[in-house]
Write a protein that holds these residues in place. Structure first.
Motif, mmCIF file in Angstrom:
data_model
loop_
_atom_site.group_PDB
_atom_site.id
_atom_site.type_symbol
_atom_site.label_atom_id
_atom_site.label_comp_id
_atom_site.label_asym_id
_atom_site.label_seq_id
_atom_site.Cartn_x
_atom_site.Cartn_y
_atom_site.Cartn_z
ATOM 1 N N SER A 271 0.832 -1.196 0.000
ATOM 2 C CA SER A 271 0.000 0.000 0.000
ATOM 3 C C SER A 271 0.868 1.248 0.000
ATOM 4 C CB SER A 271 -0.903 0.031 1.243
ATOM 5 O OG SER A 271 -1.717 -1.110 1.344
ATOM 6 N N TRP A 272 0.249 2.347 -0.415
ATOM 7 C CA TRP A 272 0.883 3.643 -0.254
ATOM 8 C C TRP A 272 0.882 3.976 1.236
ATOM 9 C CZ3 TRP A 272 1.962 8.283 -3.312
ATOM 10 C CH2 TRP A 272 2.143 8.015 -4.672
ATOM 11 N N LYS A 273 1.965 4.513 1.744
ATOM 12 C CA LYS A 273 2.001 4.988 3.115
ATOM 13 C C LYS A 273 1.273 6.324 3.197
ATOM 14 C CE LYS A 273 6.422 2.775 4.209
ATOM 15 N NZ LYS A 273 7.837 2.989 4.633
ATOM 16 N N GLN A 274 0.595 6.552 4.314
ATOM 17 C CA GLN A 274 -0.173 7.783 4.455
ATOM 18 C C GLN A 274 0.720 9.009 4.342
ATOM 19 O OE1 GLN A 274 -3.600 8.073 4.617
ATOM 20 N NE2 GLN A 274 -3.079 10.222 4.239
ATOM 21 N N GLU A 275 1.924 8.932 4.889
ATOM 22 C CA GLU A 275 2.807 10.096 4.806
ATOM 23 C C GLU A 275 3.227 10.403 3.369
ATOM 24 O OE1 GLU A 275 5.299 6.710 6.757
ATOM 25 O OE2 GLU A 275 3.217 7.446 6.765
ATOM 26 N N ASP A 276 3.290 9.351 2.533
ATOM 27 C CA ASP A 276 3.617 9.578 1.126
ATOM 28 C C ASP A 276 2.452 10.237 0.391
ATOM 29 O OD1 ASP A 276 6.114 8.468 1.474
ATOM 30 O OD2 ASP A 276 5.479 6.445 0.912
ATOM 31 N N ILE A 277 1.226 9.862 0.763
ATOM 32 C CA ILE A 277 0.041 10.506 0.172
ATOM 33 C C ILE A 277 -0.004 11.971 0.583
ATOM 34 C CG2 ILE A 277 -2.487 10.520 0.105
ATOM 35 C CD1 ILE A 277 -2.410 7.506 0.602
ATOM 36 N N ASN A 278 0.267 12.227 1.856
ATOM 37 C CA ASN A 278 0.283 13.607 2.338
ATOM 38 C C ASN A 278 1.294 14.436 1.546
ATOM 39 O OD1 ASN A 278 -1.452 12.605 4.255
ATOM 40 N ND2 ASN A 278 0.030 12.656 5.930
ATOM 41 N N ALA A 279 2.479 13.874 1.348
ATOM 42 C CA ALA A 279 3.535 14.588 0.627
ATOM 43 C C ALA A 279 3.138 14.848 -0.821
ATOM 44 C CB ALA A 279 4.831 13.781 0.691
ATOM 45 N N LEU A 280 2.450 13.879 -1.440
ATOM 46 C CA LEU A 280 2.000 14.042 -2.823
ATOM 47 C C LEU A 280 0.995 15.183 -2.936
ATOM 48 C CD1 LEU A 280 1.897 12.990 -5.763
ATOM 49 C CD2 LEU A 280 0.067 11.431 -5.026
ATOM 50 N N LEU A 281 0.041 15.256 -2.000
ATOM 51 C CA LEU A 281 -0.945 16.338 -2.013
ATOM 52 C C LEU A 281 -0.264 17.691 -1.885
ATOM 53 C CD1 LEU A 281 -3.663 14.799 0.354
ATOM 54 C CD2 LEU A 281 -3.879 15.148 -2.107
ATOM 55 N N VAL A 282 0.675 17.779 -0.959
ATOM 56 C CA VAL A 282 1.382 19.040 -0.745
ATOM 57 C C VAL A 282 2.203 19.421 -1.973
ATOM 58 C CG1 VAL A 282 3.221 20.135 0.594
ATOM 59 C CG2 VAL A 282 1.431 18.807 1.761
ATOM 60 N N ARG A 283 2.853 18.438 -2.575
ATOM 61 C CA ARG A 283 3.703 18.715 -3.738
ATOM 62 C C ARG A 283 2.866 19.210 -4.921
ATOM 63 N NH1 ARG A 283 6.071 14.277 -3.744
ATOM 64 N NH2 ARG A 283 5.003 13.119 -5.387
ATOM 65 N N GLU A 284 1.763 18.533 -5.214
ATOM 66 C CA GLU A 284 0.951 18.912 -6.383
ATOM 67 C C GLU A 284 0.278 20.266 -6.170
ATOM 68 O OE1 GLU A 284 0.888 17.577 -9.206
ATOM 69 O OE2 GLU A 284 1.855 15.641 -8.849
ATOM 70 N N ALA A 285 -0.331 20.470 -5.015
ATOM 71 C CA ALA A 285 -0.994 21.749 -4.756
ATOM 72 C C ALA A 285 0.031 22.868 -4.615
ATOM 73 C CB ALA A 285 -1.852 21.649 -3.496
ATOM 74 N N GLY A 286 1.204 22.536 -4.053
ATOM 75 C CA GLY A 286 2.251 23.538 -3.922
ATOM 76 C C GLY A 286 2.763 24.034 -5.254
ATOM 77 N N ALA A 287 2.613 23.201 -6.301
ATOM 78 C CA ALA A 287 3.040 23.593 -7.639
ATOM 79 C C ALA A 287 1.957 24.385 -8.373
ATOM 80 C CB ALA A 287 3.417 22.351 -8.446
ATOM 81 N N GLY A 288 0.827 24.637 -7.688
ATOM 82 C CA GLY A 288 -0.231 25.456 -8.283
ATOM 83 C C GLY A 288 -1.409 24.685 -8.828
ATOM 84 N N ALA A 289 -1.420 23.368 -8.669
ATOM 85 C CA ALA A 289 -2.499 22.558 -9.236
ATOM 86 C C ALA A 289 -3.744 22.586 -8.356
ATOM 87 C CB ALA A 289 -2.036 21.117 -9.419
ATOM 88 N N THR A 290 -4.895 22.477 -8.998
ATOM 89 C CA THR A 290 -6.139 22.215 -8.286
ATOM 90 C C THR A 290 -6.282 20.701 -8.196
ATOM 91 O OG1 THR A 290 -7.190 24.231 -9.095
ATOM 92 C CG2 THR A 290 -8.645 22.479 -8.322
ATOM 93 N N VAL A 291 -6.332 20.185 -6.983
ATOM 94 C CA VAL A 291 -6.288 18.740 -6.754
ATOM 95 C C VAL A 291 -7.637 18.240 -6.256
ATOM 96 C CG1 VAL A 291 -5.170 16.873 -5.474
ATOM 97 C CG2 VAL A 291 -3.834 18.867 -6.194
ATOM 98 N N ALA A 292 -8.120 17.176 -6.861
ATOM 99 C CA ALA A 292 -9.294 16.468 -6.357
ATOM 100 C C ALA A 292 -8.803 15.194 -5.684
ATOM 101 C CB ALA A 292 -10.257 16.131 -7.495
ATOM 102 N N ARG A 293 -8.913 15.138 -4.380
ATOM 103 C CA ARG A 293 -8.506 13.954 -3.618
ATOM 104 C C ARG A 293 -9.766 13.141 -3.357
ATOM 105 N NH1 ARG A 293 -7.166 9.475 -1.817
ATOM 106 N NH2 ARG A 293 -6.082 9.219 0.176
ATOM 107 N N LEU A 294 -9.930 12.051 -4.113
ATOM 108 C CA LEU A 294 -11.130 11.228 -4.028
ATOM 109 C C LEU A 294 -10.959 10.116 -3.008
ATOM 110 C CD1 LEU A 294 -12.163 10.756 -7.769
ATOM 111 C CD2 LEU A 294 -12.958 12.459 -6.150
ATOM 112 N N LYS A 295 -11.922 10.032 -2.087
ATOM 113 C CA LYS A 295 -11.939 8.960 -1.106
ATOM 114 C C LYS A 295 -13.261 8.219 -1.237
ATOM 115 C CE LYS A 295 -9.164 11.492 2.320
ATOM 116 N NZ LYS A 295 -8.198 10.439 2.691
ATOM 117 N N GLY A 296 -13.215 6.901 -1.196
ATOM 118 C CA GLY A 296 -14.437 6.122 -1.302
ATOM 119 C C GLY A 296 -15.397 6.442 -0.175
#
Length: 459
Positions: A271-296
């Motif tokens: 599985s993806w580690k939660q801290e890696d998901i957190n880092a991915l969200l920060v990295r993408e949004a930090g670069a100016g992207a609008t991010v849709a984080r979908l959770k079931g």
């Protein structure tokens, strides 16, 4: 495609309507939204037609159509009389004008269902095969488009040249925020406030294109159970980051240009580690992207939402939470039951068996009481543990338990059993999709059959 959709310029041109009765009224309501001169010909006009003529909205001749003028763009034959409609169609075609005979697919053109947010116009056609379907689609589109959209579009048009100086991503983010976030809020204060909002956004510079994360509950799997807001935000996102259980049918609603990233978690597997998901969200949004984080399901239930929020807040990144339909609600709907019922249970427990340490600490004595109801997430591997704890605290062996696999999806499956047989029933069914365990509930059909049997035995 038999009918090719086009938008016809009617400014300064005439549209001729033959017929002034009820058949013509519906067409006239639509035509009067255009900038065309509308000429109506027909004896015994309907009351609305007379009123519209008196108001100067149409030109009414209380006699049958005799000829079609040279400036006419369209002719509508709306006499509700096949012979007269055929005569009018002949006149129009001889004059080289496109003719529509109402409710007749031999017409030169058909009039689509229209969603009018002038200057934004959406036309919906079904080649005349399913008008009811067109009306349904129109109703859904009407709900999706804010009533203020036309006003926003007209005001935004005057700012378009100034926004063109931004790069493509910044432009898209600017207009998205204006049309669907800040603009609609400003409309309530009047058009001047909308212009002021645009001026403010233009002076914000980099801040106007700063990344943002929408934490979205994607529901149990059926795309039609997405909220309207979730669907819109998904389509607007630059990056979509989703759990493994979000189905392809929902991901297909994202923009074609969007990057889609799966951050799956598999129970007892890689599985993806939660801290890696957190880092991915920060990295993408930090670069100016609008991010849709979908959770079931619903993002606020067992979705580790707080950990992602804390990471975003620490990085100074804005976010919003969009709730969704939780799997427990979808599973209960599948079996025709409510999660709470007067006289049966005044409370409801939501449990997750994913963390066995915390799971063992629940108040099992209370859950073992007659009438207790619980929705247990991720509980397949803990089925024997659940049975043991409940029986240990006095639960009846015949307590109904219903397991719903893939709730709301085409391949959903219902496994109805009792507490004593729960582990064996799940082992036999061998589910591969997500399973919701509903403790204390059985399918309505089974419940009705049991009540009928009890009634017969009493007789």
């Amino acid at each position: 495609m038999r009918h090719f959709p086009v938008f016809l310029d009617t400014r300064g041109k005439s549209v001729v309507v033959s017929g002034a009765g009820e058949t013509a009224v519906a067409k006239l309501r639509l035509l009067m939204r255009t900038e065309a001169r509308i000429a109506v010909h027909g004896a015994e006009p309907a009351e609305e037609v007379v009123r519209w003529a008196a108001e100067g909205r149409i030109a009414l001749t209380e006699a049958p159509l005799a000829e079609v003028g040279g400036d006419a763009r369209l002719v509508y034959a709306a006499n509700a009389d096949p012979v007269e409609d055929a005569r009018v169609a002949k006149l129009g075609r001889e004059a080289g004008v496109l003719v529509n005979i109402v409710d007749d697919l031999t017409s030169d053109f058909i009039t689509p269902a229209i969603v009018d947010r002038d200057p934004v116009t959406v036309a919906i056609g079904t080649e005349g095969a399913a008008p009811v379907l067109a009306r349904k689609i129109k109703a859904e589109v009407e709900e999706l488009l804010p009533s203020s959209l036309g006003l926003l579009a007209r005001i935004g048009q005057s700012f378009r040249a100034r926004v063109e100086a931004l790069d493509s991503r910044a432009r898209r983010a600017f207009w998205t925020r204006f049309y669907f976030e800040r603009g609609p809020r400003a409309v309530a204060a009047g058009s001047e406030a909308v212009s002021e909002t645009l001026e403010t956004m233009l002076t914000e510079g980099v801040a106007a294109t700063k990344g943002f994360v929408h934490l979205i509950g994607a529901g149990p799997g059926d795309p039609e159970l997405l909220t309207m807001k979730a669907r819109r935000l998904l389509h607007e996102a630059d990056v979509v980051i989703h759990d493994r259980l979000v189905p392809a049918e929902i991901l297909e609603l994202a923009r074609r240009e969007a990057r889609v990233i799966e951050v799956g978690k598999i129970a007892y597997g890689p599985s993806w580690k939660q801290e890696d998901i957190n880092a991915l969200l920060v990295r993408e949004a930090g670069a100016g992207a609008t991010v849709a984080r979908l959770k079931g399901g619903d993002a606020v239930l067992f979705g580790r939402l707080d950990e992602e929020i804390e990471a975003l807040e620490a990085a100074g990144i804005g976010y919003a939470i969009v709730p969704g339909i939780t799997s427990a609600s979808a599973a209960a709907a599948t079996i025709g039951q409510s999660l709470t019922r007067r006289g049966r249970n005044a409370s409801l427990r939501f449990l997750t068996a994913h963390d066995m340490n915390g799971f063992a600490d629940h108040d099992w004595r209370d859950l073992a009481k007659p009438g207790a109801t619980a929705a247990i997430y991720m509980g397949v591997k803990a089925a024997a543990f659940i049975r043991g704890r409940l029986l240990m605290h006095g639960a009846a062996t015949a307590t109904p338990v219903t397991c719903v696999e893939n709730a709301s999806r085409p391949d959903q499956r219902v496994i109805a059993t009792t507490l004593i047989d729960l582990p064996e029933a799940l082992a036999e069914a061998c589910p591969t999709g997500p399973v919701m365990i509903l403790l204390g509930l059985e399918p309505r059909a089974a419940l009705a059959a049991a009540e009928l049997n009890e009634f017969k035995e009493a007789l």
